[in-house]
Motif scaffolding. Structure first.
Motif, mmCIF file in Angstrom:
data_model
loop_
_atom_site.group_PDB
_atom_site.id
_atom_site.type_symbol
_atom_site.label_atom_id
_atom_site.label_comp_id
_atom_site.label_asym_id
_atom_site.label_seq_id
_atom_site.Cartn_x
_atom_site.Cartn_y
_atom_site.Cartn_z
ATOM 1 N N UNK A 154 0.825 -1.204 0.000
ATOM 2 C CA UNK A 154 0.000 0.000 0.000
ATOM 3 C C UNK A 154 0.862 1.257 0.000
ATOM 4 N N UNK A 155 1.926 1.260 0.773
ATOM 5 C CA UNK A 155 2.838 2.414 0.776
ATOM 6 C C UNK A 155 3.408 2.657 -0.627
ATOM 7 N N UNK A 156 3.821 1.597 -1.305
ATOM 8 C CA UNK A 156 4.365 1.719 -2.668
ATOM 9 C C UNK A 156 3.286 2.198 -3.640
ATOM 10 N N UNK A 157 2.082 1.671 -3.498
ATOM 11 C CA UNK A 157 0.930 2.060 -4.320
ATOM 12 C C UNK A 157 0.680 3.558 -4.198
ATOM 13 N N UNK A 158 0.728 4.080 -2.973
ATOM 14 C CA UNK A 158 0.510 5.505 -2.742
ATOM 15 C C UNK A 158 1.631 6.340 -3.333
ATOM 16 N N UNK A 159 2.860 5.885 -3.169
ATOM 17 C CA UNK A 159 4.015 6.634 -3.685
ATOM 18 C C UNK A 159 3.943 6.780 -5.202
ATOM 19 N N UNK A 160 3.614 5.704 -5.890
ATOM 20 C CA UNK A 160 3.512 5.740 -7.354
ATOM 21 C C UNK A 160 2.400 6.687 -7.797
ATOM 22 N N UNK A 161 1.339 6.772 -7.019
ATOM 23 C CA UNK A 161 0.182 7.595 -7.370
ATOM 24 C C UNK A 161 0.315 9.035 -6.864
ATOM 25 N N UNK A 162 1.391 9.330 -6.135
ATOM 26 C CA UNK A 162 1.603 10.687 -5.641
ATOM 27 C C UNK A 162 0.637 11.099 -4.540
ATOM 28 N N UNK A 163 0.213 10.141 -3.745
ATOM 29 C CA UNK A 163 -0.725 10.407 -2.656
ATOM 30 C C UNK A 163 0.048 10.628 -1.367
ATOM 31 N N UNK A 164 -0.280 11.699 -0.662
ATOM 32 C CA UNK A 164 0.396 12.033 0.595
ATOM 33 C C UNK A 164 -0.267 11.312 1.760
ATOM 34 N N UNK A 165 0.563 10.776 2.634
ATOM 35 C CA UNK A 165 0.080 10.133 3.858
ATOM 36 C C UNK A 165 0.136 11.169 4.969
ATOM 37 N N UNK A 166 -1.025 11.529 5.484
ATOM 38 C CA UNK A 166 -1.102 12.501 6.574
ATOM 39 C C UNK A 166 -0.989 11.817 7.936
ATOM 40 N N UNK A 167 -1.435 10.557 7.997
ATOM 41 C CA UNK A 167 -1.339 9.797 9.236
ATOM 42 C C UNK A 167 -1.430 8.318 8.943
ATOM 43 N N UNK A 168 -0.833 7.505 9.789
ATOM 44 C CA UNK A 168 -0.904 6.044 9.626
ATOM 45 C C UNK A 168 -0.882 5.402 11.003
ATOM 46 N N UNK A 169 -1.743 4.401 11.177
ATOM 47 C CA UNK A 169 -1.847 3.672 12.430
ATOM 48 C C UNK A 169 -1.851 2.192 12.112
ATOM 49 N N UNK A 170 -1.220 1.412 12.961
ATOM 50 C CA UNK A 170 -1.089 -0.022 12.732
ATOM 51 C C UNK A 170 -1.539 -0.761 13.976
ATOM 52 N N UNK A 171 -2.285 -1.847 13.775
ATOM 53 C CA UNK A 171 -2.878 -2.588 14.881
ATOM 54 C C UNK A 171 -2.514 -4.057 14.829
ATOM 55 N N UNK A 172 -2.214 -4.616 15.976
ATOM 56 C CA UNK A 172 -2.015 -6.051 16.144
ATOM 57 C C UNK A 172 -2.744 -6.462 17.400
ATOM 58 N N UNK A 173 -3.620 -7.443 17.295
ATOM 59 C CA UNK A 173 -4.467 -7.858 18.427
ATOM 60 C C UNK A 173 -5.243 -6.677 18.996
ATOM 61 N N UNK A 174 -5.634 -5.747 18.123
ATOM 62 C CA UNK A 174 -6.422 -4.594 18.532
ATOM 63 C C UNK A 174 -5.644 -3.492 19.221
ATOM 64 N N UNK A 175 -4.322 -3.639 19.317
ATOM 65 C CA UNK A 175 -3.477 -2.650 19.990
ATOM 66 C C UNK A 175 -2.521 -1.998 18.994
ATOM 67 N N UNK A 176 -2.105 -0.769 19.280
ATOM 68 C CA UNK A 176 -1.166 -0.084 18.381
ATOM 69 C C UNK A 176 0.150 -0.846 18.228
ATOM 70 N N UNK A 177 0.694 -0.808 17.022
ATOM 71 C CA UNK A 177 1.991 -1.410 16.703
ATOM 72 C C UNK A 177 2.875 -0.343 16.075
ATOM 73 N N UNK A 178 4.165 -0.558 16.158
ATOM 74 C CA UNK A 178 5.145 0.374 15.608
ATOM 75 C C UNK A 178 5.046 0.433 14.086
ATOM 76 N N UNK A 179 5.226 1.622 13.553
ATOM 77 C CA UNK A 179 5.250 1.791 12.101
ATOM 78 C C UNK A 179 6.465 1.115 11.486
ATOM 79 N N UNK A 180 7.563 1.024 12.240
ATOM 80 C CA UNK A 180 8.806 0.452 11.720
ATOM 81 C C UNK A 180 8.651 -1.014 11.329
ATOM 82 N N UNK A 181 7.921 -1.776 12.089
ATOM 83 C CA UNK A 181 7.747 -3.205 11.813
ATOM 84 C C UNK A 181 6.319 -3.526 11.397
#
Length: 195
Positions: A154-181
């Protein structure tokens, strides 16, 4: 009402009083929360007649329609936010749907299941079959998911389309996860996008 974790993130980040179009709104749980908690003017588009009936039963403005074919009729910038939660991977032309989201809304929220999560990878590695997990409960032949995407896809898809990411959140078991992994550790991703 308790919202699904990705919907709770979206609800927390929609500005009070905003105009929102929720595409693939299901039974209207997010729309009802936005209306009741944030004073949002929410409209919905939903494929399932049963879900449309449930949403209308909640007093919501929802019409039956298909994200793949019915977004072209919405005027440019007619909403502050266009929301597509757990739906992008079920569309036939995700690139067209994303273009419409960013045309219709000044901002767009997109959430999706991450098919690169370690449990999915492990299931394929050890079982050799398409995974069935708590968050992906359908068998391969019965799933609505026709495009299996990952956070990195999805990140690559957005980059190719020139779409800016204003915010991103990641969830594992319903809890926040690091963007790095996130590509390995997140079961779900939520992105706030802008052209």
């Amino acid at each position: 009402m308790i919202l699904r974790p990705d919907l709770a993130i979206i609800a927390d980040h929609v500005a009070p009083g905003a105009r929102v179009l929720d595409i693939g709104c299901g039974d209207g749980a997010l729309m009802a929360a936005l209306r009741d908690r944030r004073g949002v003017d929410a409209r919905g588009l939903e494929l399932s007649a049963a879900n449309v009936a449930a949403a209308v039963g909640r007093g919501l403005a929802v019409v039956q329609g298909d994200a793949d074919t019915d977004l072209a009729g919405y005027p440019d910038a007619s909403f502050d936010y266009a929301i597509l939660s757990q739906t992008l991977q079920t569309t036939h032309q995700p690139h067209v749907v994303l273009d419409h989201l960013l045309r219709i809304g000044r901002r767009a929220f997109v959430s999706f299941p991450n098919f690169a999560h370690w449990r999915v990878r492990l299931s394929l590695l050890w079982g050799g079959r398409m995974p069935v997990t708590r968050l992906l409960p359908e068998q391969w032949f019965d799933t609505p998911n026709i495009h299996h995407l990952t956070v990195d896809d999805f990140r690559a898809f957005l980059a190719v389309r020139g779409v800016a990411v204003e915010g991103a959140w990641f969830l594992g078991s319903g809890r926040p996860r690091s963007a790095a992994a996130a590509n390995l550790m997140a079961e779900h991703a939520v992105f706030l996008l802008q052209r």
